[in-house]
Design a protein around this motif. Structure first.
Motif, short mmCIF file in Angstrom:
data_model
loop_
_atom_site.label_atom_id
_atom_site.label_comp_id
_atom_site.label_asym_id
_atom_site.label_seq_id
_atom_site.Cartn_x
_atom_site.Cartn_y
_atom_site.Cartn_z
N SER A 71 -8.82 -8.57 3.25
CA SER A 71 -8.91 -9.29 4.51
C SER A 71 -10.04 -8.82 5.42
O SER A 71 -10.96 -9.56 5.74
CB SER A 71 -7.58 -9.22 5.25
OG SER A 71 -7.20 -7.85 5.44
N LYS A 72 -9.97 -7.55 5.88
CA LYS A 72 -10.93 -7.04 6.86
C LYS A 72 -11.82 -5.94 6.28
O LYS A 72 -12.42 -5.19 7.02
CB LYS A 72 -10.20 -6.49 8.08
CG LYS A 72 -9.33 -7.52 8.79
CD LYS A 72 -8.61 -6.85 9.94
CE LYS A 72 -7.71 -7.86 10.65
NZ LYS A 72 -6.96 -7.21 11.76
N ALA A 73 -11.88 -5.85 5.00
CA ALA A 73 -12.64 -4.78 4.32
C ALA A 73 -12.14 -3.42 4.77
O ALA A 73 -12.91 -2.46 4.90
CB ALA A 73 -14.13 -4.92 4.55
N SER A 102 -6.63 -9.66 -8.55
CA SER A 102 -7.98 -10.19 -8.33
C SER A 102 -8.99 -9.10 -8.00
O SER A 102 -10.16 -9.38 -7.76
CB SER A 102 -7.95 -11.21 -7.19
OG SER A 102 -7.45 -10.61 -6.00
N GLN A 103 -8.55 -7.84 -7.94
CA GLN A 103 -9.44 -6.76 -7.55
C GLN A 103 -10.30 -6.28 -8.71
O GLN A 103 -10.01 -6.55 -9.86
CB GLN A 103 -8.62 -5.58 -6.99
CG GLN A 103 -7.82 -4.84 -8.04
CD GLN A 103 -6.46 -5.45 -8.30
OE1 GLN A 103 -6.28 -6.65 -8.24
NE2 GLN A 103 -5.49 -4.61 -8.62
N ARG A 104 -11.37 -5.58 -8.34
CA ARG A 104 -12.20 -4.89 -9.34
C ARG A 104 -11.91 -3.40 -9.26
O ARG A 104 -11.68 -2.86 -8.18
CB ARG A 104 -13.68 -5.16 -9.09
CG ARG A 104 -14.09 -6.60 -9.36
CD ARG A 104 -15.58 -6.74 -9.48
NE ARG A 104 -15.94 -8.09 -9.85
CZ ARG A 104 -17.13 -8.44 -10.35
NH1 ARG A 104 -18.05 -7.51 -10.53
NH2 ARG A 104 -17.40 -9.69 -10.67
N GLN A 142 2.77 2.95 -7.00
CA GLN A 142 3.26 3.35 -5.68
C GLN A 142 2.63 2.60 -4.52
O GLN A 142 3.29 2.40 -3.49
CB GLN A 142 3.03 4.86 -5.51
CG GLN A 142 3.83 5.68 -6.52
CD GLN A 142 3.28 7.08 -6.67
OE1 GLN A 142 2.86 7.68 -5.69
NE2 GLN A 142 3.27 7.59 -7.88
N ALA A 143 1.39 2.19 -4.63
CA ALA A 143 0.73 1.52 -3.52
C ALA A 143 0.81 0.00 -3.61
O ALA A 143 1.21 -0.66 -2.64
CB ALA A 143 -0.72 1.96 -3.44
N LEU A 144 0.46 -0.57 -4.75
CA LEU A 144 0.42 -2.02 -4.87
C LEU A 144 1.77 -2.70 -4.68
O LEU A 144 1.82 -3.78 -4.08
CB LEU A 144 -0.20 -2.42 -6.23
CG LEU A 144 -1.69 -2.12 -6.38
CD1 LEU A 144 -2.24 -2.72 -7.67
CD2 LEU A 144 -2.49 -2.64 -5.19
N PRO A 145 2.89 -2.14 -5.15
CA PRO A 145 4.17 -2.81 -4.90
C PRO A 145 4.49 -2.97 -3.41
O PRO A 145 5.22 -3.89 -3.03
CB PRO A 145 5.19 -1.88 -5.56
CG PRO A 145 4.41 -1.20 -6.64
CD PRO A 145 3.05 -0.99 -6.05
N ASP A 153 -2.78 -8.49 -4.70
CA ASP A 153 -4.05 -9.05 -4.25
C ASP A 153 -4.48 -8.51 -2.90
O ASP A 153 -5.35 -9.08 -2.24
CB ASP A 153 -3.95 -10.58 -4.18
CG ASP A 153 -3.73 -11.21 -5.56
OD1 ASP A 153 -4.32 -10.68 -6.52
OD2 ASP A 153 -2.99 -12.20 -5.66
N ALA A 154 -3.89 -7.40 -2.46
CA ALA A 154 -4.22 -6.85 -1.15
C ALA A 154 -5.62 -6.21 -1.15
O ALA A 154 -6.28 -6.18 -0.11
CB ALA A 154 -3.18 -5.83 -0.73
#
Length: 284
Positions: free
Chosen positions: A258-260, A207-209, A231-234, A239-240
Motif C-alpha cells: 500500500s504505502k511502501a 503476489s510478492q517478489r 508467523q508474519a503473513l497469516p 498480498d500485504a
C-alpha cells in the motif's frame, strides 16, 4: 618319503595345463563364432521421462535407414564409432553400443536432465542441466523446469558448455537447492535477475517478489523465509507485501504493497525460533 609331494605337484601342473589348453580352445571357438555372427536386430533403450531424443532420432543419427546394420557381420560393425555419433548429440549424456552372441545390437542412451531454462540479455534461450552444463533447446520436447530471465549476461554458443559467470553458477546453485525441497519446488514458480544482478524469486502463491540476492547461505535464507511465511503473513495476508527481502542473513525486510511501508524482522540465530516484529522501524 619325498616322492608323494613331487607326484602331487606334477599332477596339479598337468591339470592346470589341461585347463589352460581348454580355455584357449574355448576362446578360439568363441572368436570364430563371433566372426560368423550376423546382426539380426537393433534394440534401442532410452530410459527416463525426458524425450529430447527418441528412437527415430537415434536411427537418424546412426543413419540406420541408409547404413543398415541388420544383415552385416558383427565384426564389421564399428561399435565405438556408433557410440561417438550418439555422444556428439547435445541431448545425450551417456551412450553404449554393444552386441550379444545372438547377433542383437543393443543401444543404451541416457539423456541429459535439464533443471532450469534461461533467457539471457541477448534473447538466447537455453537449458542448464543437473550437472551445471548449458544445452540447447529441443524442437521435439519442452521440459517443465524453472525459468530464469532478466539481466542475465551468461553467453551461449549453441552447444554443450560450462557456466562462465558467477551469476549463472548462483542460479544453478539456487535452482538445485529449490528442486531438492518439495515445498519450495512447489512454491517457487519463476526466477528473475534484476538490474543489480540480484536473484528474485517469484512464488506461485502470493503476489510478492522474494529478493534472494545471491546463492550464499541458502539454508539460512530459506529458513528465515519459512518463519516469515508461518508467523508474519497469516497476520497480515499473503498480498500485504510486494517485496520480501531475505538477502541479509540476520534479518528479513518486508516492503508493503500500500504505502511502501517496511517491516524489519530480526531472525533468531538458528532461524527456527519466533521472529519478532521491530515496530520501531516501521515507517509511516
Amino acid at each position: 618319503m619325498f616322492k608323494k609331494p613331487i607326484w602331487r605337484i606334477i599332477l596339479l601342473s598337468f591339470v592346470w595345463l589341461i585347463s589352460l589348453g581348454g580355455l584357449v580352445v574355448l576362446m578360439s571357438f568363441i572368436e570364430v563364432k563371433k566372426d560368423e555372427v550376423v546382426c539380426k536386430d537393433v534394440k534401442i533403450y532410452i530410459p527416463g521421462s525426458q524425450y529430447f531424443i527418441d528412437k527415430k532420432e537415434v536411427e537418424n543419427i546412426l543413419q540406420l535407414s541408409s547404413f543398415t546394420l541388420v544383415g552385416r557381420k558383427i565384426d564389421r560393425i564399428n561399435m565405438h564409432q556408433l557410440e561417438n555419433r550418439l555422444k556428439a548429440n547435445p541431448f545425450v549424456e551417456y551412450a553404449k553400443v554393444y552386441a550379444d552372441m545372438d547377433g542383437i545390437i543393443m543401444i543404451e542412451i541416457e539423456q541429459r536432465e535439464p533443471i532450469m531454462r534461461v533467457m539471457n540479455q541477448s534473447n538466447q534461450d537455453f537449458y542448464i542441466d543437473k550437472n551445471g552444463l548449458k544445452i540447447p533447446l529441443s524442437p521435439n520436447f519442452t521440459a517443465r523446469v524453472l525459468a530464469a530471465n532478466g539481466f542475465i549476461d551468461e553467453p551461449f554458443g549453441e552447444k554443450v558448455d560450462t557456466l562462465h559467470t558467477a551469476l549463472a553458477r548462483d542460479l544453478f546453485k539456487t535452482v538445485s537447492y529449490i528442486r531438492a525441497d518439495s515445498l519450495w519446488d512447489a512454491q517457487i514458480g519463476q526466477i528473475y535477475v534484476n538490474q543489480g544482478h540480484e536473484i528474485e524469486l517469484i512464488p506461485r502463491v502470493g503476489s510478492q517478489r522474494i529478493l534472494l540476492g545471491n546463492a550464499d547461505s541458502l539454508d539460512l535464507k530459506f529458513r528465515n523465509l519459512m518463519a516469515f511465511y508461518k508467523q508474519a503473513l497469516p497476520q497480515v495476508g499473503w498480498d500485504a507485501y510486494k517485496i520480501i527481502n531475505i538477502k541479509y542473513a540476520n534479518q528479513i525486510v518486508g516492503v508493503k504493497n500500500s504505502k511502501a511501508d517496511s517491516l524489519r524482522m530480526k531472525a533468531a540465530a538458528d532461524s527456527t525460533k519466533l521472529i519478532k516484529k521491530d515496530t520501531s522501524l516501521i515507517k509511516q
